[in-house]
Design an enzyme around this catalytic site. Structure first.
Site, PDB file in Angstrom:
ATOM      1  CG  HIS A  12      -1.839  -1.208   1.174  1.00 35.36           C
ATOM      2  ND1 HIS A  12      -2.666  -1.494   0.112  1.00 35.36           N
ATOM      3  CD2 HIS A  12      -1.986  -2.220   2.055  1.00 35.36           C
ATOM      4  CE1 HIS A  12      -3.293  -2.634   0.348  1.00 35.36           C
ATOM      5  NE2 HIS A  12      -2.906  -3.094   1.516  1.00 35.36           N
ATOM      6  CB  CYS A  44      -9.418  -3.885   5.028  1.00 40.84           C
ATOM      7  SG  CYS A  44      -9.417  -3.482   3.281  1.00 40.84           S
TER       8      CYS A  44
HETATM    9  C1  LIG Z   1      -6.127  -8.767   8.162  1.00 38.08           C
HETATM   10  C2  LIG Z   1      -5.789  -7.305   8.089  1.00 38.08           C
HETATM   11  C3  LIG Z   1      -6.792  -6.379   8.015  1.00 38.08           C
HETATM   12  C4  LIG Z   1      -6.484  -5.009   7.947  1.00 38.08           C
HETATM   13  N1  LIG Z   1      -7.503  -4.106   7.866  1.00 38.08           N
HETATM   14  C5  LIG Z   1      -7.231  -2.790   7.772  1.00 38.08           C
HETATM   15  C6  LIG Z   1      -8.282  -1.836   7.635  1.00 38.08           C
HETATM   16  O1  LIG Z   1      -9.468  -2.187   7.590  1.00 38.08           O
HETATM   17  N2  LIG Z   1      -7.956  -0.526   7.580  1.00 38.08           N
HETATM   18  C7  LIG Z   1      -6.657  -0.105   7.626  1.00 38.08           C
HETATM   19  O2  LIG Z   1      -6.415   1.115   7.532  1.00 38.08           O
HETATM   20  N3  LIG Z   1      -5.633  -1.000   7.753  1.00 38.08           N
HETATM   21  C8  LIG Z   1      -5.898  -2.319   7.827  1.00 38.08           C
HETATM   22  N4  LIG Z   1      -4.879  -3.229   7.961  1.00 38.08           N
HETATM   23  C9  LIG Z   1      -3.499  -2.736   8.099  1.00 38.08           C
HETATM   24  C10 LIG Z   1      -2.885  -2.503   6.725  1.00 38.08           C
HETATM   25  O3  LIG Z   1      -2.994  -3.655   5.938  1.00 38.08           O
HETATM   26  C11 LIG Z   1      -1.418  -2.110   6.871  1.00 38.08           C
HETATM   27  O4  LIG Z   1      -1.347  -0.947   7.640  1.00 38.08           O
HETATM   28  C12 LIG Z   1      -0.824  -1.894   5.498  1.00 38.08           C
HETATM   29  O5  LIG Z   1      -0.691  -3.126   4.830  1.00 38.08           O
HETATM   30  C13 LIG Z   1       0.530  -1.207   5.553  1.00 38.08           C
HETATM   31  O6  LIG Z   1       1.002  -1.076   4.250  1.00 38.08           O
HETATM   32  P1  LIG Z   1       2.557  -1.021   3.937  1.00 38.08           P
HETATM   33  O7  LIG Z   1       2.678  -0.942   2.454  1.00 38.08           O
HETATM   34  O8  LIG Z   1       3.197   0.034   4.759  1.00 38.08           O
HETATM   35  O9  LIG Z   1       3.174  -2.373   4.487  1.00 38.08           O
HETATM   36  P2  LIG Z   1       2.921  -3.902   4.118  1.00 38.08           P
HETATM   37  O10 LIG Z   1       1.516  -4.121   3.723  1.00 38.08           O
HETATM   38  O11 LIG Z   1       3.477  -4.686   5.249  1.00 38.08           O
HETATM   39  O12 LIG Z   1       3.816  -4.143   2.815  1.00 38.08           O
HETATM   40  C14 LIG Z   1       5.217  -4.151   2.855  1.00 38.08           C
HETATM   41  C15 LIG Z   1       5.748  -4.710   1.533  1.00 38.08           C
HETATM   42  O13 LIG Z   1       7.163  -4.669   1.565  1.00 38.08           O
HETATM   43  C16 LIG Z   1       7.693  -5.878   1.038  1.00 38.08           C
HETATM   44  N5  LIG Z   1       9.020  -6.072   1.640  1.00 38.08           N
HETATM   45  C17 LIG Z   1       9.325  -6.108   2.954  1.00 38.08           C
HETATM   46  N6  LIG Z   1      10.651  -6.263   3.132  1.00 38.08           N
HETATM   47  C18 LIG Z   1      11.198  -6.333   1.897  1.00 38.08           C
HETATM   48  C19 LIG Z   1      12.527  -6.490   1.416  1.00 38.08           C
HETATM   49  N7  LIG Z   1      13.565  -6.614   2.252  1.00 38.08           N
HETATM   50  N8  LIG Z   1      12.723  -6.540   0.076  1.00 38.08           N
HETATM   51  C20 LIG Z   1      11.682  -6.416  -0.781  1.00 38.08           C
HETATM   52  N9  LIG Z   1      10.398  -6.270  -0.380  1.00 38.08           N
HETATM   53  C21 LIG Z   1      10.169  -6.223   0.928  1.00 38.08           C
HETATM   54  C22 LIG Z   1       6.666  -6.932   1.458  1.00 38.08           C
HETATM   55  O14 LIG Z   1       6.741  -8.064   0.588  1.00 38.08           O
HETATM   56  C23 LIG Z   1       5.348  -6.164   1.310  1.00 38.08           C
HETATM   57  O15 LIG Z   1       4.789  -6.309   0.011  1.00 38.08           O
HETATM   58  C24 LIG Z   1      -5.142  -4.593   7.984  1.00 38.08           C
HETATM   59  C25 LIG Z   1      -4.125  -5.554   8.049  1.00 38.08           C
HETATM   60  C26 LIG Z   1      -4.442  -6.900   8.078  1.00 38.08           C
HETATM   61  C27 LIG Z   1      -3.340  -7.916   8.110  1.00 38.08           C
END
Ligand SMILES: Cc1cc2nc3c(=O)[nH]c(=O)nc-3n(C[C@H](O)[C@H](O)[C@H](O)COP(=O)(O)OP(=O)(O)OC[C@H]3O[C@@H](n4cnc5c(N)ncnc54)[C@H](O)[C@@H]3O)c2cc1C
Ligand SMILES: NC(=O)C1=CN([C@@H]2O[C@H](COP(=O)(O)OP(=O)(O)OC[C@H]3O[C@@H](n4cnc5c(N)ncnc54)[C@H](O)[C@@H]3O)[C@@H](O)[C@H]2O)C=CC1
Length: 445
Positions: A12, A44
């Site tokens: 995201h 979500c």
């Molecule tokens: C079941 C569930 C329900 C949720 N519901 C909600 C909701 O209703 N509303 C809401 O606001 N939030 C919700 N969340 C929280 C939300 O999903 C997270 O806050 C969000 O995914 C954060 O996004 P991000 O991109 O920062 O991190 P992440 O989603 O953790 O993505 C990180 C990415 O980095 C990649 N990565 C990590 N390390 C490396 C590396 N060393 N090299 C290459 N790639 C790497 C991973 O593969 C991943 O694709 C929910 C989470 C879950 C699990």
């Protein structure tokens, strides 16, 4: 001529940053790496998919490698970045097929997200012990649910993931016990006057609550059979953990400054302690307006906004975060609960001279005979400064828009007194002339 911007993590936060650069600053070159095989899975929707409230996972993705590549990015999927040389401005990684990547950058955006917290307990390696974060995790759980011998499921953690999954498993015809070390469900979000209502809702649908209990071990032969807490034993054919996220910040390698929970410490422009290196989403801190301090709040909403901000700054256009309030919501069997800012419990624990003003009423004018539901609201404020610190709302009616008002109020440091005579429209189809928000504010001492 633009710069080379490397983005590590394309979920995201990464997706928001990549799209912003490609759409608004196309003179730059975007090179993205992600260890996973998919992009933009909306966690979500996981409980809705598991609980069969949606027909499949297809709609839970809103971006892809192809979509980025069409706009000119270079995207390496299933490529784990293992090391960064912050002096030479190089990232190093390996693709699943063994291809080694050594990529120079001008600007770097870290979007490596979070990992589910995994407790160190005996029995964690038994079969059917699950964590739920990725698309693949949800798919595994759904696959396992095809096995009718999985009759009883223990969900550990009664936060947002645990409560949503408890509903999903009951919708699958499973018996569910929901275990949390806190005394109520949703303890990190709501005061007990609100979380109690969710607890009753869960129990009325058959969820067994085991609150105030700490899991000490899991037992079983090959497959998990029993969850042992400090107070009881629960038979379980599957155990699902949802006890919070920790920031995934190993790539900081001791070079980037970290917050107390290990998240990358960033400024309002999402910049880390190393110039030209930005961190966004679940791996980074936020500025929490409710407490007027740096905080950690893992939400997709924060991830998206921080991605947009980092992209602007990495491309040379200054854009600062206005901070967040941690606004969030949950809807379980039609019971909607929303909150923003901090609870009374947290405010008092933090040392605020905090008070709350509660009100309960019908959503609409009493003469509206149909579709009229009760609404409960709590406004938390500082008795000394009068500034609003938080709000909680609960109803069977869709009151979701109301919480945005409080989110903005907290961001703008509005006082409870200013809210008392704040102009709120009235139409019987929606509310009452003596709106419950007004009434709660007026009731504040
Ligand atoms: C079941 C569930 C329900 C949720 N519901 C909600 C909701 O209703 N509303 C809401 O606001 N939030 C919700 N969340 C929280 C939300 O999903 C997270 O806050 C969000 O995914 C954060 O996004 P991000 O991109 O920062 O991190 P992440 O989603 O953790 O993505 C990180 C990415 O980095 C990649 N990565 C990590 N390390 C490396 C590396 N060393 N090299 C290459 N790639 C790497 C991973 O593969 C991943 O694709 C929910 C989470 C879950 C699990
Ligand atoms: N509707 C939404 O906005 C959703 C948001 N999310 C976000 O995803 C992140 C992760 O969600 P969750 O894992 O549910 O975290 P959470 O922080 O919402 O809840 C974790 C729960 O686990 C409990 N806990 C902690 N350690 C424990 C232990 N050892 N044993 C038993 N219980 C323990 C805590 O008391 C807490 O109730 C959160 O930031 C959450 O806000 C997740 C799902 C839905």
């Amino acid at each position: 001529m633009g710069e080379t911007i490397v983005v590590i993590g394309a979920n995201h936060a990464g997706t928001a940053a990549i799209n912003t650069i490609l759409d608004q600053f196309p003179e730059n070159r975007v090179i993205a790496f992600d260890g996973n095989s998919n992009i933009s899975f909306l966690g979500c929707g996981m409980a809705l998919w598991i609980g069969k409230q949606i027909s499949g996972p297809e709609g839970l993705f809103y971006s892809s490698r192809e979509a980025f590549e069409e706009k000119g990015a270079v995207v390496h999927m299933e490529t784990e970045i293992s090391r960064i040389d912050y002096d030479k401005k190089m990232v190093y990684g390996r693709e699943k097929d063994g291809t080694i990547h050594e990529q120079p950058y001008d600007k770097l955006i870290l979007a490596t997200g979070s990992l589910p917290i995994r407790p160190e307990l005996q029995g964690m390696d038994l079969e059917n012990v699950q964590f739920v974060k990725l698309y693949q995790n949800a798919r595994d759980v759904i696959q396992k649910l095809k096995d009718p011998s999985i009759r009883r499921i223990a969900v550990v953690g009664a936060g947002y993931i645990g409560v949503e999954l408890a509903e999903a498993f009951v919708r699958n015809g499973r018996e569910v016990v929901l275990i949390d070390c806190a005394d109520t469900c949703l303890a990190g979000y709501y005061d007990s006057e609100f979380s109690y209502i969710m607890g009753k809702n869960l129990e009325s649908h058959g969820v067994e609550l085991a609150l105030g209990e700490t899991v000490v071990k899991l037992e079983g032969r090959k497959r998990v059979q029993t969850v042992v807490t400090d107070q009881a034993r629960y038979q379980a054919d599957m155990v699902v953990f949802g006890i919070g996220f920790k920031p995934n910040t190993g790539l900081g390698q001791g070079r980037l400054k970290l917050f107390k929970n290990g998240a990358y410490l960033v400024d309002r422009r999402q910049e880390t302690s190393v110039a030209g290196v930005y961190a966004i989403g679940d791996c980074a801190t936020v500025y929490n307006n409710a407490i007027q301090a740096t905080d950690y709040i893992a939400l997709a909403t924060n991830a998206v906004r921080s991605g947009i901000i980092a992209a602007h700054n990495a491309c040379g256009r200054t854009l600062e975060s206005v901070g967040v309030q941690g606004s969030n919501g949950i809807s379980i069997w039609g019971l909607h609960m929303l909150c923003t800012g901090i609870s009374l419990k947290r405010a008092q624990k933090m040392g605020y001279a905090a008070a709350s003003s509660d009100y309960e009423d019908w959503q609409k004018a009493e003469f509206m005979e149909n579709g009229n539901n009760k609404v409960k609201i709590r406004i938390v404020y500082d008795k000394e400064t009068r500034i609003i610190l938080g709000a909680q709302m609960c109803s069977d009616y869709d009151i979701s828009m109301g919480i945005h008002l409080f989110s903005m109020a907290i961001e703008e440091q509005v006082t409870i007194d200013k809210l008392k005579l704040f102009d709120l429209f009235f139409l019987p189809h929606f509310n009452k002339p003596y709106n419950y928000i007004t009434m709660a504010a007026l009731a504040a001492r």
